[in-house]
Enzyme design. Structure first.
Site, PDB file in Angstrom:
ATOM      1  N   HIS A 167      30.971 -51.983  51.303  1.00 11.23           N
ATOM      2  CA  HIS A 167      29.665 -52.451  51.343  1.00 11.23           C
ATOM      3  C   HIS A 167      28.713 -52.291  50.382  1.00 11.23           C
ATOM      4  O   HIS A 167      28.371 -51.024  50.397  1.00 11.23           O
ATOM      5  CB  HIS A 167      29.006 -52.302  52.812  1.00 11.23           C
ATOM      6  CG  HIS A 167      27.855 -53.304  53.166  1.00 11.23           C
ATOM      7  ND1 HIS A 167      27.761 -54.137  53.871  1.00 11.23           N
ATOM      8  CD2 HIS A 167      26.582 -52.829  52.844  1.00 11.23           C
ATOM      9  CE1 HIS A 167      26.637 -54.659  53.654  1.00 11.23           C
ATOM     10  NE2 HIS A 167      25.646 -53.837  53.135  1.00 11.23           N
ATOM     11  N   CYS A 168      28.210 -53.100  49.570  1.00 10.49           N
ATOM     12  CA  CYS A 168      27.378 -52.814  48.415  1.00 10.49           C
ATOM     13  C   CYS A 168      25.842 -52.902  48.696  1.00 10.49           C
ATOM     14  O   CYS A 168      25.467 -54.108  49.015  1.00 10.49           O
ATOM     15  CB  CYS A 168      27.674 -53.645  47.227  1.00 10.49           C
ATOM     16  SG  CYS A 168      26.626 -53.189  45.790  1.00 10.49           S
ATOM     17  N   PRO A 169      25.126 -51.977  48.799  1.00 12.20           N
ATOM     18  CA  PRO A 169      23.604 -52.166  49.148  1.00 12.20           C
ATOM     19  C   PRO A 169      22.756 -52.986  47.885  1.00 12.20           C
ATOM     20  O   PRO A 169      21.836 -53.591  48.252  1.00 12.20           O
ATOM     21  CB  PRO A 169      23.055 -50.849  49.477  1.00 12.20           C
ATOM     22  CG  PRO A 169      24.013 -49.798  48.539  1.00 12.20           C
ATOM     23  CD  PRO A 169      25.422 -50.496  48.705  1.00 12.20           C
ATOM     24  N   ASN A 172      23.591 -56.343  48.875  1.00  7.33           N
ATOM     25  CA  ASN A 172      23.023 -56.504  50.340  1.00  7.33           C
ATOM     26  C   ASN A 172      24.404 -57.421  51.138  1.00  7.33           C
ATOM     27  O   ASN A 172      23.785 -58.501  51.807  1.00  7.33           O
ATOM     28  CB  ASN A 172      21.695 -57.177  50.589  1.00  7.33           C
ATOM     29  CG  ASN A 172      21.125 -57.233  51.769  1.00  7.33           C
ATOM     30  OD1 ASN A 172      21.495 -56.340  52.536  1.00  7.33           O
ATOM     31  ND2 ASN A 172      20.515 -58.336  52.249  1.00  7.33           N
ATOM     32  N   ASN A 173      25.209 -56.982  50.679  1.00  9.42           N
ATOM     33  CA  ASN A 173      26.603 -58.039  51.044  1.00  9.42           C
ATOM     34  C   ASN A 173      27.672 -57.072  50.812  1.00  9.42           C
ATOM     35  O   ASN A 173      27.951 -56.099  50.105  1.00  9.42           O
ATOM     36  CB  ASN A 173      26.682 -59.228  50.236  1.00  9.42           C
ATOM     37  CG  ASN A 173      27.753 -60.097  50.543  1.00  9.42           C
ATOM     38  OD1 ASN A 173      28.095 -59.939  51.922  1.00  9.42           O
ATOM     39  ND2 ASN A 173      27.811 -61.218  49.895  1.00  9.42           N
TER      40      ASN A 173
END
Length: 355
Positions: A167-169, A172-173
């Site tokens: 999960h990549c902040p 946001n996805n």
């Protein structure tokens, strides 16, 4: 008397220290005499981590939107500075060189913006309904959805993701089967852009730091009326822009680019290594344990999804069905190979096209 008072003070200080050590020693002895006294470090760690996990779970969506906004602002800031300072510098040197640099820079910028936007809006891939894949019996214990191979549950998105990487902040996805290529190429083109800025931005920074500020003449304009020097009435003129701002902005961009190049350069290298081995970030952790277990058994771990470095890259980049490397160097919305549910193994490469 003064010497005696000092000796008295020193002796009291030493005695107090010895007394404190003795008291602390007794306390430790009493604690040690307590039966089965020990610190549960796992429980202590969990108590320390729980607030952090709570913050991530409850505010990840808001933080993700902030990070995404920062990415767009950073892109606009760097491009704006390149136009403001760099364009005029190279235009005074050579118009032909400037045009070539603008074309090449905009090719990088187009790919950066395209791949970042596609990584943002492209769903990473969700498992289908159980009725559509009756042959898959595995179920997620958290969301109760079907769980095909290479599928993992994201605690932030609160759903399972097909071929989940992480999960990549900054997106946001989640990075999964359908947007992994966009994510990797975004990072790769950003690294290329940083190298481009360092090569052609270094002369600009040297120029900005080497020249002195333009200063206004000291005093006032005057004229001679034949016998005296009198002040000359002139309209107030705005002084030229000081170079101190240009220097500060140039140095700021250089520091930002250095940090981005170091961070994303390492990340691109890491993901390139995983892609070459046919792994995701999550699978790398699980496969590491399996490799160690096989090594202790005296055998070699074999990744069932590893089709060889060259084929792994072709599959990852979607270079099948007649697609060429143009789909890598220029924006392309072609989907990845496969549906993210069933996977081909190294003994079945008929799905890979060599056209």
């Amino acid at each position: 008397m003064r010497i005696i008072s000092k000796l008295f003070f020193v002796s009291n200080f030493v005695i107090s220290k010895i007394t404190r050590k003795q008291i602390w020693k007794k306390v430790r002895q009493k604690i040690g005499n307590i039966p089965q006294f020990s610190i549960d470090w796992d429980d202590l760690t969990d108590r320390f981590i729980e607030p952090i996990i709570w913050v991530v779970d409850h505010f990840s969506d808001s933080l993700g939107k902030i990070f995404v906004s920062l990415v767009w602002l950073l892109i606009m800031f760097v491009v704006g500075v390149a136009y403001w300072i760099g364009l005029s510098f190279y235009w005074n040197i050579s118009a032909e060189l400037t045009i070539a640099l603008v074309i090449f820079g905009h090719w990088i910028l187009l790919n950066v913006v395209f791949h970042y936007y596609m990584a943002l809006i492209t769903p990473p891939g969700l498992p289908p309904d159980a009725e559509k894949v009756p042959h898959i019996k595995a179920r997620c214990k958290k969301c109760q959805s079907v769980k095909p191979e290479r599928t993992h549950h994201c605690s932030i998105c609160r759903t399972c993701i097909l071929r989940m990487d992480h999960h990549c902040p900054w997106l946001n996805n989640c990075v999964g089967h359908f947007n992994h290529r966009y994510f990797f190429l975004f990072m790769a083109f950003v690294v290329l852009g940083m190298i481009f800025l360092f090569i052609f931005g270094a002369p600009v920074i040297v120029h900005e730091l080497s020249i002195s500020d333009a200063s206004e003449p000291i005093g006032y304009p005057v004229f001679h009326n034949g016998s005296h020097l009198l002040p000359k009435q002139v309209e107030e003129v705005t002084p030229p822009r000081s170079r101190s701002l240009r220097r500060a902005v140039s140095v700021t961009v250089a520091i930002l680019c250095a940090g981005i190049l170091a961070a994303l350069g390492a990340l691109v290298g890491w993901h390139a290594r995983l892609i070459s081995r046919g792994e995701t970030s999550i699978e790398n952790l699980t496969n590491k344990d399996d490799r160690e277990a096989k090594r202790l058994e005296g055998s070699i771990f074999v990744n069932p999804y590893d089709c060889g470095s060259y084929e792994n890259w072709r599959i990852f980049l979607g270079l099948s069905e007649g697609r060429t490397w143009r789909c890598v160097f220029f924006p392309s919305i072609h989907p990845p190979k496969g549906d993210g549910i069933s996977w081909y193994f190294k003994n079945d490469l008929t799905h890979v096209s060599y056209k």
